[in-house]
Write an enzyme that holds these catalytic residues in place. Structure first.
Site, PDB file in Angstrom:
ATOM      1  N   ASP A  10       0.784  -1.071  -0.195  1.00 59.20           N
ATOM      2  CA  ASP A  10      -0.032   0.096   0.154  1.00 59.20           C
ATOM      3  C   ASP A  10       1.102   1.313   0.229  1.00 59.20           C
ATOM      4  O   ASP A  10       1.977   1.120   0.262  1.00 59.20           O
ATOM      5  CB  ASP A  10      -0.998  -0.037   1.273  1.00 59.20           C
ATOM      6  CG  ASP A  10      -0.037  -0.024   2.627  1.00 59.20           C
ATOM      7  OD1 ASP A  10       0.616   1.001   2.865  1.00 59.20           O
ATOM      8  OD2 ASP A  10      -0.263  -1.288   3.138  1.00 59.20           O
TER       9      ASP A  10
ATOM     10  N   GLU B 227      23.557 -21.387 -17.983  1.00 56.39           N
ATOM     11  CA  GLU B 227      22.405 -20.763 -17.149  1.00 56.39           C
ATOM     12  C   GLU B 227      23.270 -19.546 -16.526  1.00 56.39           C
ATOM     13  O   GLU B 227      22.399 -18.397 -16.543  1.00 56.39           O
ATOM     14  CB  GLU B 227      21.866 -21.557 -16.226  1.00 56.39           C
ATOM     15  CG  GLU B 227      20.829 -22.703 -16.693  1.00 56.39           C
ATOM     16  CD  GLU B 227      20.397 -23.315 -15.677  1.00 56.39           C
ATOM     17  OE1 GLU B 227      19.024 -23.938 -15.562  1.00 56.39           O
ATOM     18  OE2 GLU B 227      21.160 -23.854 -14.813  1.00 56.39           O
TER      19      GLU B 227
END
Length: 728
Positions: free
Chosen positions: A532, A612
């Site tokens: 928020d 990777e």
């Protein structure tokens, strides 16, 4: 600048909108208009008949057309004939609850008001203007000051209220909402953002029903289940067309948004603290301040509304060193080790991360007290010497010597029953006398409404942050609050506790962020349970969700983006099979999704293959190049991942010279067709070169004809396209 007063009519103007209200002949402050600029007084639209069973104020005598039950009001009260949802309510010593607020005065001030003890939008004097309108009750000495902050360039108006007791007796405030918005025109739909843990902020769009509909939280946080925002739109509103209104409550606790579609097809929205967990004894001479609401409106669809909220939150809510600059790329050890780690393991993770270009190692849960599981140790904020024999200082020095910054995880508001803190201060834990407390994750919640609790936490965390070169804090909160009760409050004032909890949290965050201005604080609440604007005032980023699955994250980040900027979303590349879903997605797909936020990794990089690792190096290099564009450019939702077979999103620099398109193709079809993506936000007169193949397109062509999605193979396939304007 943005405020003009003509008689008793108030005009609040931004670049593209007009907010208008008027104190009428009876002193009732009526809401006239919020929408596009009109150039005139909009009171002519308020033509009301005599509506049966809608009473009339005493002053109106036999004027049966004048009723508070039908008129659009600026701040609705209870007990005086308006039977719709009120924004404010008080109870007097005699038990009565009526409040009849009438206009008394106003004042205009340069700059933006602030709110004692609460986060609020801030601005320089040249950027904003404040109007404060004072209303007084007709039969008591209660006054309400309505405060409006007008930021013209942002198309934003903020709202807050101050309830003042100028009488001689205490009153009980039982409702104190920050926003009351009456919309007397049009049929509206509500876009609601619901969810649960690991499935936060899923948009749901529905026409308003006659009656009251509500979004709220009683969990002590803004919650995974609901979010303290509201989005209303006209039927047919899209990303790029139509009228919509949005509001963001800057509050991190129990909230309530109520929407009423009334007997006259009018819409009222009230928004503030949840009345189920709130009341406040307002003593003579004292004032009560409500949290702030950020309000904005668009006539060109959701996209414009989102841009307005993104900009004001990023530039005028977030604060501190990391407000606008790029955040470090970090590696968090949680999904790599959980509680099973020691200094050697962490240093090995740091070594691998340093070789790949990571900026920071974050040590997650398990470094303190006797914390070997989630059932003990919370509250004991001292180093576990068995895991870290050289203490924080020794570990941090080793990590720093590798060229990495260092961060830690904390959960200050919680306590384990199996902890030294609980054994010393059981009264500090929230629990009702005579009842066994509710456990969640086998932990209890500290009574943050107590000053001694806050002081303990400030001292303990300050010692930790001062003991070593710590650059980052992940602030977690891993359960909802129940059993509301504080030994520090008398029986009649127990419902003050939930708000006091939030006030003390904000005070603690203010003290710590001021004392350690170079530390990056990240909010977290089991992921996105306290996402928020209130937390963003103290922490410029929030861990968006504990769900790190690339596919799921496209949906979570999509919903979050309607109000909150990309720079606020903590997002990481995690291991596969994913720890929440078991899904396997390509590493590049995980990277592209995680770049839509504050980028990092949540795995053991040492376990990756050489191929990777090269991909990780490339991702980090690209993010460091794209970071300013991703965090500070304009964000465009080019698809709806809840309805379509792909997620596509776009970033465009403020000068429209740089464009980045990211996509995740969820499922590849046989004999796949190629679909054009129509870009947005470009300069139609500019030429753009696609980095991947050097092809040049006009801005007009890209926005009207689009660019083709390349053919792909497999599921959850990433797409990346970077374009840059070239000289004509």
């Amino acid at each position: 600048m943005g405020v003009r007063v003509d008689g008793r009519t108030f005009y609040l103007e931004t670049a593209n909108t007009l907010y208008q209200m008027k104190a009428d002949e009876y002193g009732v402050l009526k809401h006239l208009w919020y929408g596009a600029k009109t150039g005139q007084d909009m009171e002519y639209l308020l033509d009301y008949p005599d509506v049966g069973f809608s009473g009339n104020i005493y002053d109106a005598e036999n004027n049966r057309n004048y009723s508070l039950d039908t008129l659009p009001l600026e701040y609705a009260t209870e007990g005086i004939g308006d039977f719709r949802i009120p924004a404010v309510g008080v109870r007097y010593p005699n038990g009565a609850s009526a409040l009849d607020l009438r206009y008394e005065s106003y004042r205009i001030e340069p700059g933006k008001y602030s709110i004692p003890g609460l986060p609020a939008v801030y601005a320089e004097e040249y950027e904003a203007e404040t109007v404060a309108i004072t209303l007084k009750d007709t039969a008591s000495d209660i006054r309400v000051v309505l405060k409006y902050g007008v930021l013209p360039a942002f198309d934003v108006i903020t709202r807050s209220a101050v309830i003042i007791n100028d009488g001689t007796q205490a009153v009980m405030v039982n409702k104190a909402h920050s926003l009351c918005l009456d919309i007397p025109y049009g049929h509206w739909e509500w876009v609601h953002f619901h969810g649960r843990w690991t499935k936060e902020r899923e948009p749901e769009r529905r026409p308003l029903l006659h009656g009251i509909q509500q979004s709220s939280s009683k969990r002590g946080t803004s919650s995974h289940q609901q979010n303290p925002v509201v989005l209303l739109c006209r039927e047919g509103c899209t990303e790029t067309s139509g009228t919509c209104i949005g509001a963001v409550l800057m509050y991190s606790g129990c909230f309530q948004t109520q929407i009423e579609y009334d007997q006259l097809n009018q819409t009222r929205v009230v928004m503030g603290m949840n009345t189920h967990t709130f009341s406040w004894e307002l003593k003579p001479g004292n004032s009560f301040y409500t949290p702030e609401v950020i309000l904005s409106q668009s006539t060109t669809g959701f996209e414009t509304l989102s841009h307005q909220f993104h900009r004001v939150i990023r530039e005028h809510v977030c604060r501190g060193k990391y407000k606008m600059i790029e955040r470090p790329v970090l590696i968090n050890n949680w999904e790599a080790t959980y509680f099973d780690f020691n200094e050697d393991k962490l240093v090995e993770i740091a070594k691998g991360a340093a070789e790949l270009g990571v900026d920071m190692l974050v040590m997650d849960d398990g470094w303190f007290g006797k914390r070997d599981s989630d059932s003990k140790g919370l509250g004991d904020w001292y180093v576990n010497q068995e895991k870290l024999p050289n203490g924080l200082e020794g570990l941090v020095k080793k990590v720093n010597d590798l060229g990495l910054q260092f961060g830690i995880w904390v959960e200050p508001e919680m306590v384990s029953e199996d902890s030294d803190l609980f054994r010393a201060h059981p009264e500090w834990a929230i629990q009702i006398p005579g009842r066994k407390p509710t456990r969640s994750r086998f932990q209890l919640v500290l009574d943050m409404s107590r000053k001694d609790v806050q002081d303990y936490l400030f001292d303990a965390l300050s010692r930790i942050l001062s003991s070593a070169n710590i650059s980052y804090v992940k602030w977690d909160f891993n359960r909802s609050v129940s059993d509301w009760y504080s030994e520090a409050l008398p029986a009649a004032r127990q419902k003050e506790m939930s708000h006091r909890f939030v006030l003390e949290l904000y005070d603690l965050l203010e003290r710590l962020t001021s004392a350690f201005p170079n530390v990056l604080f990240e909010g977290c609440c089991g992921g996105g349970g306290r996402f928020d604007a209130g937390i963003l005032y103290y922490c410029p980023q929030i861990w968006c969700s504990d769900d790190t699955d690339a596919f799921e994250r496209t949906q979570i980040q999509y919903g979050t983006s309607f109000f909150y900027p990309i720079s606020a979303m903590g997002s990481h590349v995690s291991a596969v099979p994913n720890h929440q879903t078991g899904r396997v997605t390509p590493l590049k797909s995980r990277g592209i999704t995680a770049m839509s936020g504050s980028f990092g990794f949540e795995l053991d990089l040492n376990k990756l293959t050489d191929e990777e690792k090269e991909e990780v190096k490339l991702q980090i290099a690209l993010f460091k190049e794209y970071g300013p564009l991703i965090h500070n450019g304009k964000y465009y939702r080019l698809s709806d991942p809840f309805r379509e077979k792909y997620a596509i999103w776009e970033y465009v620099s403020r000068d429209a010279k740089k464009v980045l398109v990211h996509a995740l193709i969820f499922r590849t079809e046989p004999n796949m067709l190629r679909y054009p993506i129509r870009l947005r936000g470009l300069d139609p007169d500019k030429k753009y070169r696609l980095r991947e193949d050097g092809v040049i397109y006009s801005g007009n062509a890209l926005m009207n004809g689009g660019i083709l999605i390349p053919k792909v193979w497999g599921d959850y396939v990433p797409v990346e396209m970077y374009l840059e304007a070239i000289d004509a």
